[in-house]
Structure formats: structure tokens, C-alpha cells
Design an enzyme around this catalytic site. Structure first.
Site: not given
Ligand SMILES: [Zn+2]
Ligand SMILES: [Zn+2]
Length: 647
Positions: A338, A367, A385, A387, A389, A473, A519
Site C-alpha cells: 500500500c 512477513r 498478493q 493486490d 488499491h 470491510k 485495498h
Molecule cells: Zn493495501
């Protein structure tokens, strides 16, 4: 009298001090037998808990997570009692209920060790105790009393736990000869525990700390009916056969190497290609929905993570900083993408007409997870991910949610996930200062999610108070082919990062405004998704994704040349085909390739060569007869397009 309201809106009057069990009895005898715990104003309590004021009540049965939780928590106390009876002097750590069953961490002392062979004995003792209908009795104790009780037994682990508790909040539960420190709730008595199975033993560090003592963790599960246990054990057998770690090895998709490091998966050629197909599919769908692919580095300056707030929250649990020869220069491996995307948003001034901006990236993040927590592809230290945004105006939230839901539908459809539910996580309005962002924005965002979910016909459960501090969410949970639930994609609204990174756009009023950020990761991560897919399909991927789509099996060496011609024809038609020209009997070749889970087997011999055809066998469906190569290629292409929803 007090007023008790039920989930269906009905209200009944009871005497002050009435218990949930008495309320259940007043409704029906059967309900009283089935109820396991109760929710009083959303706090889960024992059935014997006296209710002294007007309250909203829920009666939890086996089908409710809260009911199972009380059941399994009680079972873990029962197991502890059995262990103490069989191994006097044992010291106990913690014994919680978990998603499926319960465990207890125990320390048997220096010279005693438990093995799987000891489990039936403990199980039997538990059965015995359960049958005597021991009641679980709750008692509030002072901190001094609690410490004295466990000091007398030299229960060092319990003493450490009590030390951290505030006086006045401590409760004991006792059943039979056993007393435990516990918040509860529990069953009224042990007689509802009808079927028990202890499932295995593992090492577990006290408090999850690798520097502290390793205790023995004993896992178990229990049920109110033998039939439910039988079904569960059958499911576990089936799960073993579908274990993605086993299938990943057999199908040569991915591997781990101790030399590279635990929790760092490496994708072998077939796995890398499979992942690429998944990524390409998602890229294509996302492009239709106006996403733009971006790329960002795997590390970022420490200051970036301080700005984003991740450093404060995850800093000490994450990987150690990377220092360069330059004095004071410090980087961190990125735990999320992000902040990089926020910086990219700021590349140029944005106007209300430019929004939404949708940045997508298959971003690899790292992580730190304790080595004991690592598990195949589902718990790793490095993962990618899917991912993206979305930076949008508040009034665009609902539309954007609808679009993300549509993308997730496309994915589930292409991968044959038919059974899924969603959870909407909202803030707790009675605790409003816990959350960042104005009331107005929260109300708008929550309404947008709820309306989008309803418009798309999602099966939704709503959890009040489960939202992150920075926004509500929507989570997707799929049920796999053997009934297990997996958490996959999340769509998360965020008011925090736009604030922290000072993101803005010029509105129609020529004023500066803050965009809202979403996200979203429909797969969650490529690693986890492939793991779930492997376990869901038992390695029989849908045709469009399957590493090999067809294998050509010549009946004897004489037909190898024709078989090669078939393979190259299919490869030229974008079909992943290969040849099995081993000098083996055709029956064995068929069996071996079925085990490799290749969807189509094409047998070729004299007849086929003469007529320029292939004899088609489909995995799980058997013989489909002979057909010309071209017809077979058309069949495959049509099936692929249908699965990918391109027709
Ligand atoms: Zn994010
Ligand atoms: Zn307990």
C-alpha cells in the site's frame, strides 16, 4: 420481572435472576437439551448465568460457533482432568477451544514424555469422566486466592498468567477433581460430551516464545453425537489425501529448501506456469474493470513504514532492517504494497474526474512468522498478493465495491467455487473513538458495502465491532469440496492511509479533498490461493488451469511418430499436450497418467493413425470415442473458454 428479547424480535417476561437454561426450558424441552451456551447482550455466558436486568438473549446450539466453542472449551478441561488423574504432578499451560476442537499445553516434567500411543488411554479416561455428568462450576476468586491455589500445586505457568490479571476479574471453573483458571463459558455439565477423539501431539513453546520451554500440545475434538465424530474423522482422512503439501510435491508445483530458508516457497516450472495463468486471467479481468498494472520494489525506506504506521504496528515482529554502507540508511522488506501505491498516486495532481485510480500489482511481500507457525503454502514468510488499491471519491465507493464483487464472482466461477459466504465487518458505534474518520464517512462506507452486497445477492453475515480501526470491510469465505471453510479475498475501506500520506484530489468545487482508499485482493495471496485450490480440487484443476491438458499414449512404439505429430498439432493449437512414449503396456500408461491428474488421455494406434484421429478418455468420465485431431482441439478450446467465462 425483567424483559428478555429474542433474535426474532419477540419479548418475554421472566423473574429476575433467570438463567439462559431456564429460558430455554420455558420454550421447549428439546431446546433445553440442545442449547450449549448463551449470548446475553452479545457477551457469551454459561447457561447458568443469572440475568438480573432486561437483556437481549441468544441461545447457542451446536450449529453456532459460540456453542461449539463452549463445548470444546469444556472438553479441554475434561482432557486436563484426565491427564492429571493419569499423570499426577503434571503442570498445565493454556487449553483453548480452536476452530476445530481444542488443545491443552502440558508439561509432564523432565522424565516423562507423551506419545501418540498414550492418547487412547487419555481418551478413555475422558469418556469415563464425561459419563459421570460432572458439573462445571464457576467461582470468582481474588488474585491472592488464585495465586495461593496454584502455588500450592507449583503450577508455574498458571501463576505467570494470573500475575498479569487484574484483581477482581479472575474466575475458576471446577469439574470433578479438577480446577482451572478460566474465563469460561462452559457447558452446564460433561454429559453432553458423547464422542471424543484425541488427534495428535505437537511441541509448543510456552507463550509462543522460542526462548522459553517447549511444552507438549495435545490436540483433540469432541462431539455431542458419535455420528458427527465419524463424519469428522472421514473428512480428516479425505483432507490428508488432499493435503496441498503432498499434492504440490507429487505434481511438481512448488518446493521448500532448508538452505533457502523455512517458509520461503519456490515455484517449480509447472507451478510457475500455473501461477502465471492465474495471474494472466486476473490481469485480463481487471483490465476490463479499468485497473492499471504497476510495479514496485521489494523494499522501502524505514521512514515510509513510519509514515504508513506499519512500523509502529508490526515493526518489532517483522524482519530485521536492512542497513547499507551509508550511515543511518535503513530499509525494510515490504510487508504490504500500500505505501508504495500511495506514493505512486502522488506522482501527479489528481482531479475528481481522474478518479477512481486503480493500481494493481502482483506484489511480493515478506512477513516474519515463527517457524512453528509455518505451514505449506498457507503460512509462509514470503508471498505474492494479487493486490490492488483503488483511490476514489466517497460517492464512488458503492460502485467500486460492486465492481470488485463482480471480479471475485468471475474468479470463483472460473475455479468452480460454488459455495461461499461473505462477512461484512462494521464498527461498533458505541465505541466510536476507537476509529479514525468522520461518522459521516463511516456511515456512507458501511451503507455502500451493505447495499453493494445486497445488490449482488451475496449471502452475508454482519459482524458489528469487527471492522479495522481505519475502515469497514467485506471478506469472502469459500467452502471447499469436503466442507472446510477458507478465508480468501478481502475488500477493505481505508480512511487512514490517505490521511497519513496526505493524498488529495481537486474537487469540482476546486477545493482539495481526500480520496478514500480500497485495498482488495480476491485471491488473498497466490500461495494461499493455490493451496486452497489444490485442496478443493484434490489436484484436479479445471482444464484451463491444468499444468498438462492432454497426454498422448501410443499403443506401441510403432505409433510413436504419429503420437508426436498429434502432440505438435495440439501444441500449435495452444493446448498443453505431451507424449508418454515409455515402453509400457497401454493399461499401465492410462493408470499412471490418471494418477498425474491429466484431464484428457488420447490413445493412438493403428486405427487412429489410419483415420488421423485420437481415441479420447476424459479423467473421471471414461471413454469418449474417437475423433479427428481438429475436433478434439475445438472441444478443448470450447471447454476452456466456457470455464474462463469468455463465451
Ligand atoms: Zn493495501
Ligand atoms: Zn475453560
Amino acid at each position: 420481572m425483567i424483559k428478555i428479547s429474542f433474535p426474532d424480535g419477540k419479548v418475554r417476561e421472566y423473574h429476575q435472576g433467570v438463567t439462559a437454561l431456564e429460558i430455554a426450558q420455558s420454550i421447549s424441552h428439546r431446546l433445553a437439551e440442545e442449547v450449549l451456551a448463551a449470548g446475553v447482550n452479545d457477551v457469551t455466558v454459561d447457561l447458568g448465568f443469572p440475568i438480573n436486568e432486561d437483556a437481549a438473549i441468544r441461545l447457542y446450539k451446536w450449529d453456532d460457533a459460540e456453542g461449539r466453542h463452549a463445548f470444546w472449551h469444556s472438553s479441554s478441561h475434561l482432557m486436563a482432568e484426565a491427564i492429571e488423574a493419569l499423570y499426577p504432578g503434571v503442570k498445565f499451560g493454556i487449553g483453548p477451544a480452536i476452530e476445530n476442537g481444542f488443545y491443552y499445553d502440558v508439561d509432564l516434567g523432565e522424565n516423562r514424555k507423551l506419545s501418540d500411543a498414550d492418547l487412547p488411554k487419555i481418551e478413555q479416561k475422558m469418556q469415563e469422566l464425561a459419563r459421570t455428568k460432572e458439573t462445571f462450576t464457576r467461582r470468582e476468586v481474588s488474585k491472592a486466592e488464585a495465586l495461593a491455589f496454584f502455588a500450592a500445586k507449583d503450577e508455574v505457568y498458571k501463576l505467570e498468567l494470573i500475575d498479569e490479571l487484574a484483581d477482581g476479574t479472575i474466575t475458576f471453573y471446577r469439574q470433578g477433581q479438577f480446577t482451572d483458571l478460566c474465563r469460561g463459558p462452559h457447558l452446564p455439565d460433561s454429559s453432553q460430551v458423547k464422542a471424543i477423539k484425541l488427534l495428535g501431539i505437537a511441541g509448543a513453546y510456552w507463550r509462543g516464545d522460542e526462548k522459553r520451554k517447549q511444552l507438549t500440545r495435545i490436540y483433540g475434538i469432541s462431539f455431542p453425537k458419535q455420528k458427527l465424530l465419524d463424519e469428522h474423522l472421514k473428512m480428516l482422512e479425505e483432507a490428508k489425501l488432499r493435503d496441498h503439501r503432498k499434492l504440490g510435491r507429487e505434481l511438481e508445483l512448488f518446493m521448500f529448501s532448508q538452505s533457502v530458508g523455512a517458509g520461503l516457497p519456490m515455484w517449480l516450472p509447472k507451478g510457475a506456469q500455473l501461477r502465471e495463468r492465474l495471474e494472466n486471467f486476473l490481469k485480463k479481468v481487471q483490465k476490463e474493470y479499468g485497473y492499471e498494472q504497476v510495479l514496485s520494489p521489494h523494499i522501502g525506506q524505514k521512514e515510509l513504514w513510519v509514515t504508513s504506521g506499519h512500523y509502529e504496528k508490526y515493526g518489532k515482529d517483522s524482519f530485521q532492517p536492512i542497513n547499507t554502507p551509508q550511515e543511518g540508511e535503513e530499509f525494510l522488506l515490504k510487508p504490504m504494497n500500500c505505501p508504495h501505491h500511495c506514493e505512486m498516486y502522488k506522482f501527479k495532481p489528481r482531479s475528481y474526474r481522474d478518479l477512481p485510480v486503480r493500481f494493481a500489482e502482483f506484489g511480493t511481500v515478506y512477513r516474519y512468522e515463527q517457524s512453528g507457525e509455518l505451514h505449506g503454502l498457507t503460512r509462509v514468510r514470503g508471498f505474492t498478493q494479487d493486490d490492488a488499491h483503488i483511490f476514489c471519491r466517497p460517492d464512488q465507493l458503492k460502485d467500486e465495491f460492486i465492481k470488485v464483487i463482480e471480479i471475485i464472482f468471475r474468479i470463483f466461477n472460473a475455479l468452480d467455487f460454488k459455495d461461499f459466504i461473505t462477512q461484512v465487518s462494521l464498527r461498533d458505534p458505541s465505541n466510536a473513538d476507537k476509529y479514525i474518520g468522520s461518522d459521516e464517512n463511516w456511515e456512507k462506507a458501511e451503507a455502500a458495502i451493505i447495499e453493494a452486497a445486497a445488490e449482488k445477492g451475496l449471502k452475508t453475515i454482519t459482524e458489528v465491532g469487527e471492522a479495522a480501526f481505519y475502515g469497514p470491510k467485506l471478506d469472502f469465505m469459500v467452502r471447499d469440496a469436503i466442507g472446510r471453510k477458507w478465508q480468501l479475498g478481502t475488500i477493505q475501506v481505508d480512511y487512514n492511509l490517505p490521511e497519513r500520506f496526505d493524498l488529495e484530489y481537486a474537487g469540482a468545487d476546486n477545493q482539495k479533498h481526500r480520496p478514500v482508499m480500497i485495498h482488495r485482493a480476491p485471491f488473498g495471496s497466490m500461495e494461499r490461493f493455490v493451496a486452497v485450490l489444490l485442496e478443493h480440487t484434490a489436484g484436479k484443476f479445471p482444464l484451463w488451469l491444468s499444468p498438462d491438458q492432454a497426454v498422448v499414449l501410443p499403443i506401441s512404439e510403432k505409433y510413436n511418430n504419429y503420437a508426436k505429430k498429434v502432440v505438435s498439432y495440439l501444441n500449435n493449437s495452444d493446448i498443453r499436450a505431451l507424449i508418454d512414449d515409455r515402453n509400457e503396456k497401454i493399461g499401465k500408461k492410462i493408470r499412471d497418467n490418471e494418477l498425474k491428474r491429466i484431464p484428457y488421455l488420447l490413445v493412438v494406434g493403428e486405427k487412429e493413425e489410419e483415420a488421423q484421429t485420437v481415441s479420447v478418455r476424459k479423467q473421471g468420465e471414461g471413454d469418449k470415442g474417437a475423433m479427428p485431431m481438429k475436433e478434439f482441439a475445438g472441444l478443448i478450446q470450447e471447454e476452456v473458454n466456457r470455464q474462463m467465462d469468455l463465451l
